[in-house]
Scaffold this motif. Structure first.
Motif, PDB file in Angstrom:
ATOM      1  N   ALA A  13       7.400  28.185  87.716  1.00 17.33           N
ATOM      2  CA  ALA A  13       6.209  27.550  88.292  1.00 17.33           C
ATOM      3  C   ALA A  13       6.233  26.036  88.090  1.00 17.33           C
ATOM      4  O   ALA A  13       5.812  25.271  88.977  1.00 17.33           O
ATOM      5  CB  ALA A  13       4.953  28.145  87.674  1.00 17.33           C
ATOM      6  N   GLY A  14       6.722  25.570  86.935  1.00  9.81           N
ATOM      7  CA  GLY A  14       6.778  24.134  86.688  1.00  9.81           C
ATOM      8  C   GLY A  14       7.696  23.422  87.657  1.00  9.81           C
ATOM      9  O   GLY A  14       7.394  22.297  88.117  1.00  9.81           O
ATOM     10  N   ALA A  15       8.812  24.051  87.981  1.00  5.37           N
ATOM     11  CA  ALA A  15       9.742  23.453  88.950  1.00  5.37           C
ATOM     12  C   ALA A  15       9.112  23.427  90.339  1.00  5.37           C
ATOM     13  O   ALA A  15       9.292  22.457  91.103  1.00  5.37           O
ATOM     14  CB  ALA A  15      11.046  24.250  88.966  1.00  5.37           C
ATOM     15  N   MET A  16       8.364  24.465  90.682  1.00  8.60           N
ATOM     16  CA  MET A  16       7.674  24.489  91.976  1.00  8.60           C
ATOM     17  C   MET A  16       6.678  23.337  92.068  1.00  8.60           C
ATOM     18  O   MET A  16       6.587  22.636  93.089  1.00  8.60           O
ATOM     19  CB  MET A  16       6.946  25.824  92.152  1.00  8.60           C
ATOM     20  N   PHE A  17       5.928  23.124  90.994  1.00 11.30           N
ATOM     21  CA  PHE A  17       4.958  22.024  90.970  1.00 11.30           C
ATOM     22  C   PHE A  17       5.674  20.680  91.097  1.00 11.30           C
ATOM     23  O   PHE A  17       5.225  19.782  91.832  1.00 11.30           O
ATOM     24  CB  PHE A  17       4.147  22.058  89.682  1.00 11.30           C
ATOM     25  N   ALA A  18       6.806  20.539  90.394  1.00 12.26           N
ATOM     26  CA  ALA A  18       7.553  19.275  90.457  1.00 12.26           C
ATOM     27  C   ALA A  18       8.022  18.989  91.882  1.00 12.26           C
ATOM     28  O   ALA A  18       7.932  17.841  92.366  1.00 12.26           O
ATOM     29  CB  ALA A  18       8.750  19.333  89.509  1.00 12.26           C
ATOM     30  N   VAL A  64      18.659  29.240  80.653  1.00 10.60           N
ATOM     31  CA  VAL A  64      17.275  29.049  80.220  1.00 10.60           C
ATOM     32  C   VAL A  64      16.574  28.158  81.242  1.00 10.60           C
ATOM     33  O   VAL A  64      16.850  26.949  81.333  1.00 10.60           O
ATOM     34  CB  VAL A  64      17.215  28.414  78.811  1.00 10.60           C
ATOM     35  N   LEU A  65      15.665  28.733  82.031  1.00 12.89           N
ATOM     36  CA  LEU A  65      15.009  27.995  83.119  1.00 12.89           C
ATOM     37  C   LEU A  65      14.213  26.801  82.606  1.00 12.89           C
ATOM     38  O   LEU A  65      14.222  25.722  83.214  1.00 12.89           O
ATOM     39  CB  LEU A  65      14.102  28.926  83.911  1.00 12.89           C
ATOM     40  N   ASP A  66      13.483  26.979  81.493  1.00 12.47           N
ATOM     41  CA  ASP A  66      12.699  25.868  80.947  1.00 12.47           C
ATOM     42  C   ASP A  66      13.602  24.683  80.620  1.00 12.47           C
ATOM     43  O   ASP A  66      13.206  23.522  80.783  1.00 12.47           O
ATOM     44  CB  ASP A  66      11.954  26.309  79.689  1.00 12.47           C
ATOM     45  N   ALA A  67      14.820  24.975  80.163  1.00 18.49           N
ATOM     46  CA  ALA A  67      15.758  23.902  79.833  1.00 18.49           C
ATOM     47  C   ALA A  67      16.220  23.189  81.099  1.00 18.49           C
ATOM     48  O   ALA A  67      16.371  21.959  81.114  1.00 18.49           O
ATOM     49  CB  ALA A  67      16.956  24.468  79.072  1.00 18.49           C
ATOM     50  N   GLN A  68      16.452  23.924  82.171  1.00 15.98           N
ATOM     51  CA  GLN A  68      16.870  23.313  83.437  1.00 15.98           C
ATOM     52  C   GLN A  68      15.792  22.353  83.936  1.00 15.98           C
ATOM     53  O   GLN A  68      16.082  21.243  84.399  1.00 15.98           O
ATOM     54  CB  GLN A  68      17.135  24.398  84.476  1.00 15.98           C
ATOM     55  N   VAL A  69      14.541  22.777  83.819  1.00 20.45           N
ATOM     56  CA  VAL A  69      13.436  21.944  84.292  1.00 20.45           C
ATOM     57  C   VAL A  69      13.269  20.716  83.388  1.00 20.45           C
ATOM     58  O   VAL A  69      13.053  19.590  83.869  1.00 20.45           O
ATOM     59  CB  VAL A  69      12.139  22.765  84.348  1.00 20.45           C
ATOM     60  N   ALA A  70      13.396  20.908  82.063  1.00 25.22           N
ATOM     61  CA  ALA A  70      13.281  19.770  81.136  1.00 25.22           C
ATOM     62  C   ALA A  70      14.388  18.758  81.390  1.00 25.22           C
ATOM     63  O   ALA A  70      14.158  17.531  81.374  1.00 25.22           O
ATOM     64  CB  ALA A  70      13.334  20.274  79.698  1.00 25.22           C
ATOM     65  N   THR A  92      16.714  16.833  91.513  1.00 24.33           N
ATOM     66  CA  THR A  92      16.109  17.603  92.609  1.00 24.33           C
ATOM     67  C   THR A  92      16.781  18.962  92.771  1.00 24.33           C
ATOM     68  O   THR A  92      16.102  19.985  92.969  1.00 24.33           O
ATOM     69  CB  THR A  92      16.219  16.805  93.926  1.00 24.33           C
ATOM     70  N   GLN A  93      18.085  18.983  92.686  1.00 26.50           N
ATOM     71  CA  GLN A  93      18.803  20.249  92.819  1.00 26.50           C
ATOM     72  C   GLN A  93      18.425  21.218  91.696  1.00 26.50           C
ATOM     73  O   GLN A  93      18.267  22.421  91.922  1.00 26.50           O
ATOM     74  CB  GLN A  93      20.316  20.001  92.818  1.00 26.50           C
ATOM     75  N   LEU A  94      18.281  20.678  90.497  1.00 26.10           N
ATOM     76  CA  LEU A  94      17.875  21.528  89.371  1.00 26.10           C
ATOM     77  C   LEU A  94      16.473  22.085  89.595  1.00 26.10           C
ATOM     78  O   LEU A  94      16.203  23.267  89.322  1.00 26.10           O
ATOM     79  CB  LEU A  94      17.937  20.735  88.060  1.00 26.10           C
ATOM     80  N   PHE A  95      15.550  21.239  90.060  1.00 29.38           N
ATOM     81  CA  PHE A  95      14.186  21.712  90.337  1.00 29.38           C
ATOM     82  C   PHE A  95      14.217  22.823  91.386  1.00 29.38           C
ATOM     83  O   PHE A  95      13.533  23.846  91.250  1.00 29.38           O
ATOM     84  CB  PHE A  95      13.308  20.560  90.827  1.00 29.38           C
ATOM     85  N   LYS A  96      14.999  22.610  92.456  1.00 29.11           N
ATOM     86  CA  LYS A  96      15.041  23.603  93.535  1.00 29.11           C
ATOM     87  C   LYS A  96      15.596  24.940  93.028  1.00 29.11           C
ATOM     88  O   LYS A  96      15.071  26.011  93.363  1.00 29.11           O
ATOM     89  CB  LYS A  96      15.892  23.076  94.690  1.00 29.11           C
ATOM     90  N   GLN A  97      16.664  24.869  92.224  1.00 23.61           N
ATOM     91  CA  GLN A  97      17.259  26.107  91.723  1.00 23.61           C
ATOM     92  C   GLN A  97      16.281  26.847  90.814  1.00 23.61           C
ATOM     93  O   GLN A  97      16.111  28.060  90.916  1.00 23.61           O
ATOM     94  CB  GLN A  97      18.552  25.804  90.962  1.00 23.61           C
TER      95      GLN A  97
END
Length: 577
Positions: A493-498, A456-462, A481-486
């Motif tokens: 899109a949220g991870a890209m913004f982060a 679940v991508l949203d969970a990875q970003v959270a 940082t690694q989670l955001f990049k993945q």
């Protein structure tokens, strides 16, 4: 009619009957019928029965089930065993109705339209019993059928078996078939050979159903040696006699080549015949074939799906709904799609229930659907279905079909979280925000981690945000940082913004405005409002070396359209070139 025939009718009803029989045997039914009618009107029972058969079969006189039934009743009341047996069969088939007093068809029934109605097992039982006890093998077979398949209070398996045995011993094909089925229901493997023998006797009498069953036994080697070629011939024989189930099985065998040579075109032709004759499964599979070909014909598929769906086929109704929802082969119509999903769901198709629930959650469907959806999910969830528990949690969270209750939502989402990634994420959100449960960042972090591992991508970003900020546990910026990049590489899109924010601020990553602008642009292109704001600022102010006020203003306008108030404020200020 000759002068001799007229004299026979005038002299003696018995003579008229004898002469009519001679004319029938000579292939002259039109000349025979008037003489037979003379004998019938005189009260000769055999003549009454024969006249009835003439009307029912259209032999020597225009066919009329009403007139045939009227003469059958006369013959049956005068003691004709054959008439009693045939009339019982008509009652079972719903081709004639008895009076309320059980004395046969009333006058008001005789002039109704000549079409089938509901079976009248009470009247049929009385007549079949009389015929059976008088020694009619046909009556015995019909009585066995009533005792097997009639209303539950009438059923008596042992008595049915007894009458089937008597009928079969007299050589009645229907009795042989009934006995075979009765033996099969008893589940004794030692009876297989005898079952096959009785089925063969019925098949030898050209009973199509028996021919089909013999094909099934021969295909699977039950009581007879397995012989695919012989089974194919038997299916063909039963199909030629118009039996839809045999046409369906023959069609399948020709399509996949399971019994003999493969002939897809002939197989589909038999499948169409079966479907047009009322075989629902054939209609459904034809629809599937038209959908799954290299060049799908969705319009043709819709026709066959509709035929099966209208006959109550759950999967066909769901498939037809899918065509309406996507506009394939039919005009796109969400409400019509919802109607067919509702029909499938109400019949118990769980996939259709989930599909309809998704439509309802999206605002489609009818008001009553909301309560139905919640009811389906509660029943399935209570029996341990985790997907249903997840959907029920969403119903409570959004007030769909039930009163909105975040406590109940949390309870069902927690249950679903044992195996459903999305439920793990949703439950973590509740723990993080303290909705329906006490706020618990540490547990939220654990559940976000489980959901992230489930994809679940949203969970990875959270989880990355919590690790970055040290909420619910120690700060772990490198892991964050690694989670955001993945997640960014996977399109979040949220991870890209982060990542853009981290590069821009030099937090957990070295300052790199070009990298920041790259990630802001990627997120902005996916509709992320804050990323559009930041990209606009970067372009207006040339923070990454590229200054483009006009393009920057476009991105600020898009951010404002997404509701970002800061963008609206900046647009109100003049932008220097």
């Amino acid at each position: 009619m000759t002068i001799l025939d007229r004299l026979a009718g005038l002299v003696s009803p018995a003579a008229a009957l004898r002469r009519s029989i001679q004319l029938f045997d000579a292939g002259k039914p039109a000349e025979a019928f008037p003489l037979m009618a003379v004998a019938a009107r005189a009260g000769m029972v055999d003549a009454e029965y024969r006249v009835a058969r003439c009307y029912l079969e259209g032999s020597g006189v225009p066919p009329s089930r009403v007139e045939g039934t009227r003469w059958l009743l006369r013959a049956a009341n005068h003691g004709s065993v054959d008439a009693q047996a045939l009339l019982a069969a008509l009652y079972v088939a719903g081709l004639v109705q008895a009076e309320a007093g059980g004395k046969g068809a009333g006058s008001e029934q005789l002039f109704k339209r000549d079409r089938p109605g509901e079976p009248d097992f009470t009247a049929a039982f009385e007549l079949a019993t009389k015929a059976a006890e008088a020694g009619s093998a046909t009556g015995q077979a019909i009585l066995g059928y009533i005792l097997t398949s009639g209303p539950k209070p009438m059923r008596n398996a042992d008595a049915a078996h007894h009458w089937y045995e008597k009928s079969a011993s007299a050589g009645c094909a229907e009795g042989c078939l009934g006995l075979a089925l009765s033996l099969a229901r008893r589940g004794n493997r030692e009876n297989r050979v005898r079952i096959a023998e009785e089925v063969r006797r019925a098949a030898d009498a050209d009973l199509p159903t028996a021919t089909y069953l013999l094909a099934v036994l021969t295909e699977h080697g039950l009581g007879v040696p397995s012989d695919m070629a012989a089974a194919a011939q038997l299916y063909q024989a039963a199909a030629d006699k118009g039996l839809p189930s045999a046409q369906f099985r023959l069609g399948l065998a020709l399509i996949d080549g399971a019994l003999a040579g493969q002939d897809v075109a002939a197989g589909e032709a038999w499948m169409r015949r079966a479907a047009l004759a009322g075989n629902v499964e054939a209609a459904y599979l034809l629809g599937d074939r038209y959908v799954k070909t290299q060049r799908p014909d969705f319009a043709e598929a819709a026709n066959w799906y509709r035929r099966a769906a209208e006959a109550g086929h759950q999967a066909a109704a769901r498939a037809l709904a899918s065509l309406y929802l996507t506009g394939n082969g039919v005009a796109e119509d969400v409400e019509e799609g919802a109607r067919w999903l509702r029909a499938s769901a109400n019949a118990g198709n769980q996939d259709a229930q989930i599909d309809l629930a998704n439509l309802v959650l999206g605002g489609a469907g009818e008001p009553d659907d909301r309560a139905s959806v919640a009811g389906w999910f509660e029943a399935a969830a209570s029996s341990g279905d985790l997907i249903a528990a997840f959907n029920l949690g969403l119903c409570f969270a959004n007030g769909v079909g039930v009163r909105q209750d975040e406590g109940q939502a949390a309870q069902w989402l927690r249950r679903a979280a044992e195996g459903v990634g999305e439920a793990q994420y949703m439950y973590a959100r509740l723990l993080q925000d303290g909705r329906g449960v006490a706020t618990d960042p540490r547990q939220a972090r654990l559940w976000f981690a489980r959901a992230g591992k489930a994809g679940v991508l949203d969970a990875q970003v959270a989880l990355a945000e919590m690790l970055l900020n040290g909420r619910g546990g120690a700060r772990e910026p490198e892991v964050a940082t690694q989670l955001f990049k993945q997640a960014a590489l996977d399109g979040h899109a949220g991870a890209m913004f982060a990542l853009g924010a981290l590069y821009g601020a030099g937090q957990a990553l070295p300052v790199d405005h070009k990298a920041a602008q790259k990630w802001f642009a990627a997120a902005a292109g996916r509709g992320h409002g804050q990323a559009q704001l930041m990209l606009g600022r970067y372009l207006v102010n040339g923070l990454a070396g590229e200054c483009d006020p006009e393009a920057g203003r476009v991105w600020l306008e898009r951010a404002a359209a997404c509701g970002v108030s800061e963008a609206a404020d900046e647009l109100a200020e003049p932008i220097s070139g």
